[in-house]
Design a protein around this motif. Sequence first.
Motif, short mmCIF file in Angstrom:
data_model
loop_
_atom_site.label_atom_id
_atom_site.label_comp_id
_atom_site.label_asym_id
_atom_site.label_seq_id
_atom_site.Cartn_x
_atom_site.Cartn_y
_atom_site.Cartn_z
N UNK A 33 50.69 27.01 64.56
CA UNK A 33 50.44 27.43 63.17
C UNK A 33 49.15 28.43 63.25
N UNK A 34 48.43 28.74 64.20
CA UNK A 34 47.52 29.59 64.49
C UNK A 34 47.99 30.92 64.82
N UNK A 35 49.25 30.84 65.61
CA UNK A 35 49.86 32.09 65.85
C UNK A 35 50.40 32.85 64.43
N UNK A 36 51.12 31.61 63.72
CA UNK A 36 51.71 32.10 62.43
C UNK A 36 50.54 32.72 61.53
N UNK A 37 49.24 32.16 61.42
CA UNK A 37 48.40 32.50 60.43
C UNK A 37 47.92 33.84 61.05
N UNK A 38 47.54 34.07 62.28
CA UNK A 38 46.95 35.19 62.95
C UNK A 38 47.87 36.26 62.34
N UNK A 39 49.24 36.23 62.58
CA UNK A 39 50.35 37.16 62.21
C UNK A 39 50.02 37.55 60.81
N UNK A 40 49.69 36.48 60.02
CA UNK A 40 49.63 36.62 58.47
C UNK A 40 48.40 37.53 58.25
N UNK A 41 47.28 37.11 58.92
CA UNK A 41 45.92 37.75 58.73
C UNK A 41 46.06 39.61 59.20
N UNK A 233 43.18 22.20 61.23
CA UNK A 233 42.73 22.93 62.25
C UNK A 233 43.00 24.06 62.55
N UNK A 234 44.52 24.43 62.12
CA UNK A 234 44.67 26.17 62.20
C UNK A 234 43.93 26.85 61.17
N UNK A 235 43.67 26.43 60.05
CA UNK A 235 42.88 27.00 58.86
C UNK A 235 41.30 27.34 59.47
N UNK A 236 41.06 26.15 60.21
CA UNK A 236 39.59 26.33 60.66
C UNK A 236 39.57 27.22 61.53
N UNK A 237 40.40 27.32 62.57
CA UNK A 237 40.40 28.48 63.60
C UNK A 237 40.80 29.78 63.07
N UNK A 238 41.59 29.97 62.00
CA UNK A 238 41.89 31.30 61.63
C UNK A 238 40.42 31.66 60.57
N UNK A 239 39.93 30.73 59.99
CA UNK A 239 38.69 31.17 59.39
C UNK A 239 37.72 31.60 60.41
N UNK A 240 37.61 31.09 61.52
CA UNK A 240 36.62 31.35 62.60
C UNK A 240 36.87 32.78 63.09
N UNK A 247 32.69 41.02 62.00
CA UNK A 247 31.58 41.47 62.53
C UNK A 247 32.04 43.02 63.22
N UNK A 248 33.09 42.97 63.54
CA UNK A 248 33.55 44.20 64.24
C UNK A 248 34.14 45.17 63.24
N UNK A 249 34.86 44.52 62.28
CA UNK A 249 35.75 45.18 60.98
C UNK A 249 35.32 44.75 59.79
N UNK A 250 34.19 45.15 59.11
CA UNK A 250 33.65 44.73 58.04
C UNK A 250 34.56 44.58 57.03
N UNK A 251 35.46 45.54 56.82
CA UNK A 251 36.56 45.71 55.67
C UNK A 251 37.88 44.64 55.81
N UNK A 252 37.39 43.87 56.97
CA UNK A 252 38.74 42.94 57.25
C UNK A 252 39.04 41.91 56.06
N UNK A 253 40.45 41.88 55.66
CA UNK A 253 40.71 41.23 54.48
C UNK A 253 41.04 39.78 55.02
N UNK A 254 40.19 38.64 54.45
CA UNK A 254 40.54 37.18 55.02
C UNK A 254 41.63 36.82 54.35
N UNK A 255 42.23 35.79 55.04
CA UNK A 255 43.49 34.97 54.35
C UNK A 255 43.05 34.53 53.06
N UNK A 256 43.82 34.71 52.04
CA UNK A 256 43.48 34.05 50.68
C UNK A 256 43.47 32.69 50.60
#
Lengths: 285, 226
Positions: A33-41, A233-240, A247-256
């Motif tokens: 799920x984290x891999x899927x979510x990271x791809x989404x991000x 858990x995947x949600x928490x990891x993706x949020x982190x 911090x590196x890319x301040x303009x990053x769009x978080x997952x809604x």
Amino acid sequence: MRALFFAIGQAFSSFWRRSFVTFLSIITITIAMVILGAFLLISLNLRGAIGSLKRQVQLEFFLKDGTTKADASSLIEAIKGERGVESVEFVTAERAKIEFIDEFGEELLEGLKRNPFPPSIRVELAKDLTMGEAVDSLAAKFKDDKLVEELSAPNRIAHSLAKASRISLILTGLWGLVLLIAATTIITNTVKLAISQRGDSIRVMQLVGASRNFVRLPFLLEGLIHGLISGSLAWAVLWGLSEAAGYVLPSIIPIPLPWNISIVLLGGAFGAIGSIIALRRYLNY
Amino acid sequence: MVISAINIGKSYLEGTGSRLIVLEDLSIDVEGGKVIAITGESGVGKSTLLHILGLLDTVDSGRIIFNGEDVSSLNDSQLSRIRNSDFGFIFQFHYLLPEFDALENVALPALLAGMSRPEAESRAKELLSAVGVAERAGHFPNALSGGEQQRVALARALINNPRLVLADEPTGNLDPKNEDKLIDLLFGLTREFGMAVVLATHNMAIARRADQSYLLREKHLEEVIC
């Protein structure tokens, strides 16, 4: 109701009885799920970046001296009616001058007796895949208009961005599909592995007269609970991850939020469906 | 008649794509209170026949009549109900639920049938006592010997007072002493409660103790007369 209570009891007691398998199953589903979510991000941010570049693509029709307000209004209406036009704005000569000064300073205009900037019509384009074609079509139709002195049309940029959009859409779609299939396979196999240890128990339940649905229910609930925990858990990891990336890319769009909730629910659905698929092999009777 | 198989046929699809015919035009009647033994070589189809009679498997042709009704018209939940209330199963591999203790394993079919927990446990205790493992009621299967596990399985098969007990090589994994003990219990208790038994076995000595004995050979049943 009796079957439901039995199923709930079995699903929860299985957590402790098979804590190691449960742990492995939850971790595996979480990783998928984290891999899927990271791809989404990543795809959200890629699309966001292309979108913000697209916002900078504008056509500007510079008007001839002596253009009346009524003439300009009728041209604006004509442009508004064209395909691919998001908004049209009239820019007075005075505003153009102010914008120039804001950007380059006043020094360059010193000595000039009159405002050198003509009034113009700025056209913002719809940020879709036909942006390049829209620029071409508007330029062809209005560049020779009797009111237009000059046209600034970023044809190449618009075409490049439209192409980048198209490629990113295809790539993210294909990659998303591949990841979805991979996640489904990994999760189903993990659940299968967990259930294979209980093949005999499933047979016993059927021998003593439990119906297929009665046998299925505890496994379905167990898969659902594993999936929901993994999704959370995947949600928490993706949020982190998105916070750290911020911090590196301040303009990053978080997952809604709705997408995050979908990840949790998708985890639950994966767990439950994986259980049903895995059980088919054992529900022989 | 508890159950009848009429001209049944059964085949399986092999890996090569051809069909392996296991049973062909086979008929058998199982009367209430009778013990029937099915003998035959390994792989001849004894277990397949028991699975069909226990409504755990379907036939390709022919009919299975239970209680005067063709079972092919019954759905999964009706078949499950019959398996729960009218049939008891004992297999070579004891098939006890590892997460339940002996008492819970025996009580499970009664609970599935809708009996209250105290009533089911009380009946389970009686049966564990009848098969001689009452003192092992709180033990989990992995703490029981093979003989004890099989006696627990027998108690579980009997808890709902089934009309038919199907036993597939129930002594296959037991030493001679435990084998005799289990068969004495199986025959004794089922006769006492008036239950029919269909028993698949390699052991001719056990088969000779049955009311009727059949040899399953080349897809057909032949009655053994001596």
